[in-house]
Write a protein that holds these residues in place. Sequence first.
Motif, PDB file in Angstrom:
ATOM      1  N   ARG A   9      -1.765  23.436 -14.616  1.00  0.00           N
ATOM      2  CA  ARG A   9      -3.001  22.801 -14.193  1.00  0.00           C
ATOM      3  C   ARG A   9      -2.920  22.391 -12.730  1.00  0.00           C
ATOM      4  NH1 ARG A   9      -4.487  19.267 -19.420  1.00  0.00           N
ATOM      5  NH2 ARG A   9      -5.875  20.819 -20.301  1.00  0.00           N
ATOM      6  N   VAL A  10      -4.086  22.223 -12.142  1.00  0.00           N
ATOM      7  CA  VAL A  10      -4.168  21.753 -10.767  1.00  0.00           C
ATOM      8  C   VAL A  10      -4.000  20.239 -10.793  1.00  0.00           C
ATOM      9  CG1 VAL A  10      -5.636  21.638  -8.736  1.00  0.00           C
ATOM     10  CG2 VAL A  10      -5.719  23.654 -10.194  1.00  0.00           C
ATOM     11  N   SER A  11      -3.091  19.709  -9.974  1.00  0.00           N
ATOM     12  CA  SER A  11      -2.818  18.271  -9.974  1.00  0.00           C
ATOM     13  C   SER A  11      -3.914  17.509  -9.245  1.00  0.00           C
ATOM     14  CB  SER A  11      -1.472  17.991  -9.315  1.00  0.00           C
ATOM     15  OG  SER A  11      -1.566  18.179  -7.922  1.00  0.00           O
ATOM     16  N   PHE A  12      -3.911  16.188  -9.416  1.00  0.00           N
ATOM     17  CA  PHE A  12      -4.876  15.343  -8.722  1.00  0.00           C
ATOM     18  C   PHE A  12      -4.765  15.517  -7.216  1.00  0.00           C
ATOM     19  CE2 PHE A  12      -5.560  11.353  -6.408  1.00  0.00           C
ATOM     20  CZ  PHE A  12      -6.926  11.202  -6.624  1.00  0.00           C
ATOM     21  N   TRP A  13      -3.542  15.608  -6.703  1.00  0.00           N
ATOM     22  CA  TRP A  13      -3.337  15.752  -5.259  1.00  0.00           C
ATOM     23  C   TRP A  13      -3.863  17.086  -4.769  1.00  0.00           C
ATOM     24  CZ3 TRP A  13      -2.995  11.306  -3.329  1.00  0.00           C
ATOM     25  CH2 TRP A  13      -2.317  10.286  -3.991  1.00  0.00           C
ATOM     26  N   ASP A  14      -3.718  18.140  -5.588  1.00  0.00           N
ATOM     27  CA  ASP A  14      -4.270  19.442  -5.221  1.00  0.00           C
ATOM     28  C   ASP A  14      -5.793  19.380  -5.145  1.00  0.00           C
ATOM     29  OD1 ASP A  14      -1.775  20.684  -5.081  1.00  0.00           O
ATOM     30  OD2 ASP A  14      -1.826  21.276  -7.197  1.00  0.00           O
ATOM     31  N   LEU A  16      -7.611  16.652  -4.589  1.00  0.00           N
ATOM     32  CA  LEU A  16      -7.956  15.824  -3.433  1.00  0.00           C
ATOM     33  C   LEU A  16      -7.811  16.616  -2.130  1.00  0.00           C
ATOM     34  CD1 LEU A  16      -8.812  13.047  -2.421  1.00  0.00           C
ATOM     35  CD2 LEU A  16      -6.393  12.432  -2.320  1.00  0.00           C
ATOM     36  N   LYS A  17      -6.717  17.362  -1.991  1.00  0.00           N
ATOM     37  CA  LYS A  17      -6.523  18.168  -0.786  1.00  0.00           C
ATOM     38  C   LYS A  17      -7.605  19.237  -0.664  1.00  0.00           C
ATOM     39  CE  LYS A  17      -2.258  19.277  -1.543  1.00  0.00           C
ATOM     40  NZ  LYS A  17      -0.899  19.836  -1.451  1.00  0.00           N
ATOM     41  N   SER A  18      -7.988  19.837  -1.774  1.00  0.00           N
ATOM     42  CA  SER A  18      -9.027  20.863  -1.745  1.00  0.00           C
ATOM     43  C   SER A  18     -10.374  20.288  -1.354  1.00  0.00           C
ATOM     44  CB  SER A  18      -9.142  21.551  -3.111  1.00  0.00           C
ATOM     45  OG  SER A  18      -8.013  22.320  -3.367  1.00  0.00           O
ATOM     46  N   VAL A  19     -10.710  19.113  -1.893  1.00  0.00           N
ATOM     47  CA  VAL A  19     -11.987  18.478  -1.575  1.00  0.00           C
ATOM     48  C   VAL A  19     -12.024  18.081  -0.103  1.00  0.00           C
ATOM     49  CG1 VAL A  19     -13.408  16.429  -1.994  1.00  0.00           C
ATOM     50  CG2 VAL A  19     -12.518  17.741  -3.918  1.00  0.00           C
ATOM     51  N   LEU A  20     -10.949  17.478   0.379  1.00  0.00           N
ATOM     52  CA  LEU A  20     -10.911  17.077   1.789  1.00  0.00           C
ATOM     53  C   LEU A  20     -10.931  18.290   2.715  1.00  0.00           C
ATOM     54  CD1 LEU A  20      -8.406  14.088   1.648  1.00  0.00           C
ATOM     55  CD2 LEU A  20     -10.907  14.020   1.786  1.00  0.00           C
ATOM     56  N   SER A  21     -10.260  19.357   2.323  1.00  0.00           N
ATOM     57  CA  SER A  21     -10.307  20.587   3.116  1.00  0.00           C
ATOM     58  C   SER A  21     -11.715  21.162   3.145  1.00  0.00           C
ATOM     59  CB  SER A  21      -9.352  21.636   2.536  1.00  0.00           C
ATOM     60  OG  SER A  21      -8.030  21.203   2.611  1.00  0.00           O
ATOM     61  N   ALA A  22     -12.395  21.102   2.023  1.00  0.00           N
ATOM     62  CA  ALA A  22     -13.771  21.596   1.964  1.00  0.00           C
ATOM     63  C   ALA A  22     -14.698  20.745   2.825  1.00  0.00           C
ATOM     64  CB  ALA A  22     -14.254  21.612   0.520  1.00  0.00           C
ATOM     65  N   ARG A  37      -9.361  29.425 -10.494  1.00  0.00           N
ATOM     66  CA  ARG A  37      -8.647  29.934 -11.658  1.00  0.00           C
ATOM     67  C   ARG A  37      -8.133  28.826 -12.576  1.00  0.00           C
ATOM     68  NH1 ARG A  37      -5.000  32.935  -8.734  1.00  0.00           N
ATOM     69  NH2 ARG A  37      -6.208  34.583  -7.821  1.00  0.00           N
ATOM     70  N   HIS A  38      -7.601  27.750 -11.989  1.00  0.00           N
ATOM     71  CA  HIS A  38      -6.882  26.761 -12.783  1.00  0.00           C
ATOM     72  C   HIS A  38      -7.539  25.387 -12.841  1.00  0.00           C
ATOM     73  CE1 HIS A  38      -3.624  29.616 -12.995  1.00  0.00           C
ATOM     74  NE2 HIS A  38      -3.615  29.714 -11.675  1.00  0.00           N
ATOM     75  N   GLY A  39      -8.489  25.125 -11.963  1.00  0.00           N
ATOM     76  CA  GLY A  39      -9.079  23.791 -11.904  1.00  0.00           C
ATOM     77  C   GLY A  39     -10.296  23.657 -12.805  1.00  0.00           C
ATOM     78  N   LYS A  40     -10.592  22.417 -13.170  1.00  0.00           N
ATOM     79  CA  LYS A  40     -11.793  22.117 -13.934  1.00  0.00           C
ATOM     80  C   LYS A  40     -12.865  21.641 -12.967  1.00  0.00           C
ATOM     81  CE  LYS A  40      -9.576  20.951 -18.251  1.00  0.00           C
ATOM     82  NZ  LYS A  40      -9.442  19.956 -19.315  1.00  0.00           N
ATOM     83  N   PRO A  41     -14.062  22.199 -13.045  1.00  0.00           N
ATOM     84  CA  PRO A  41     -15.119  21.835 -12.091  1.00  0.00           C
ATOM     85  C   PRO A  41     -15.426  20.339 -12.063  1.00  0.00           C
ATOM     86  CG  PRO A  41     -15.763  23.771 -13.340  1.00  0.00           C
ATOM     87  CD  PRO A  41     -14.496  23.258 -13.944  1.00  0.00           C
ATOM     88  N   ILE A  42     -15.377  19.671 -13.196  1.00  0.00           N
ATOM     89  CA  ILE A  42     -15.715  18.248 -13.244  1.00  0.00           C
ATOM     90  C   ILE A  42     -14.767  17.428 -12.377  1.00  0.00           C
ATOM     91  CG2 ILE A  42     -14.397  17.750 -15.343  1.00  0.00           C
ATOM     92  CD1 ILE A  42     -17.796  16.238 -14.413  1.00  0.00           C
ATOM     93  N   HIS A  43     -13.510  17.831 -12.300  1.00  0.00           N
ATOM     94  CA  HIS A  43     -12.544  17.113 -11.464  1.00  0.00           C
ATOM     95  C   HIS A  43     -12.942  17.195  -9.997  1.00  0.00           C
ATOM     96  CE1 HIS A  43      -9.315  17.817 -14.772  1.00  0.00           C
ATOM     97  NE2 HIS A  43     -10.162  16.860 -15.085  1.00  0.00           N
ATOM     98  N   PHE A  44     -13.356  18.383  -9.564  1.00  0.00           N
ATOM     99  CA  PHE A  44     -13.753  18.559  -8.170  1.00  0.00           C
ATOM    100  C   PHE A  44     -15.059  17.828  -7.868  1.00  0.00           C
ATOM    101  CE2 PHE A  44     -10.929  22.083  -9.054  1.00  0.00           C
ATOM    102  CZ  PHE A  44     -10.096  22.047  -7.953  1.00  0.00           C
ATOM    103  N   VAL A  45     -15.978  17.826  -8.822  1.00  0.00           N
ATOM    104  CA  VAL A  45     -17.253  17.130  -8.629  1.00  0.00           C
ATOM    105  C   VAL A  45     -17.021  15.626  -8.498  1.00  0.00           C
ATOM    106  CG1 VAL A  45     -19.451  16.547  -9.724  1.00  0.00           C
ATOM    107  CG2 VAL A  45     -18.643  18.904  -9.750  1.00  0.00           C
ATOM    108  N   VAL A  46     -16.226  15.050  -9.396  1.00  0.00           N
ATOM    109  CA  VAL A  46     -15.976  13.609  -9.379  1.00  0.00           C
ATOM    110  C   VAL A  46     -15.256  13.202  -8.092  1.00  0.00           C
ATOM    111  CG1 VAL A  46     -14.678  11.746 -10.496  1.00  0.00           C
ATOM    112  CG2 VAL A  46     -16.036  13.327 -11.881  1.00  0.00           C
ATOM    113  N   VAL A  47     -14.204  13.926  -7.733  1.00  0.00           N
ATOM    114  CA  VAL A  47     -13.463  13.594  -6.510  1.00  0.00           C
ATOM    115  C   VAL A  47     -14.359  13.792  -5.287  1.00  0.00           C
ATOM    116  CG1 VAL A  47     -11.503  14.246  -5.057  1.00  0.00           C
ATOM    117  CG2 VAL A  47     -11.204  14.036  -7.519  1.00  0.00           C
TER     118      VAL A  47
END
Length: 72
Positions: A9-14, A16-22, A37-47
């Motif tokens: 799974r994609v970790s919380f830090w991954d 967070l880094k992806s959201v900040l990079s975006a 491939r490995h992340g859940k969309p809800i995690h990225f939306v919430v962060v």
Amino acid sequence: MNQCRSDERVSFWDVLKSVLSAFFGVQNRRNRERDFRHGKPIHFVVVGLLATLLFVLTVFGVVRLVLWLAGV
């Protein structure tokens, strides 16, 4: 470096880094593909929402501080 296996799974830090990079538009292709491939969309939306809220509140606070220091 930080390669994900297919069962990993994609970790919380991954996330967070992806959201900040975006936010800055500098995310590389490998990380973006890993996220899809490995992340859940809800995690990225919430962060992303929390990061946006933090950014807006920070800008609001800085503006209030500057106005207060200027005596307005």
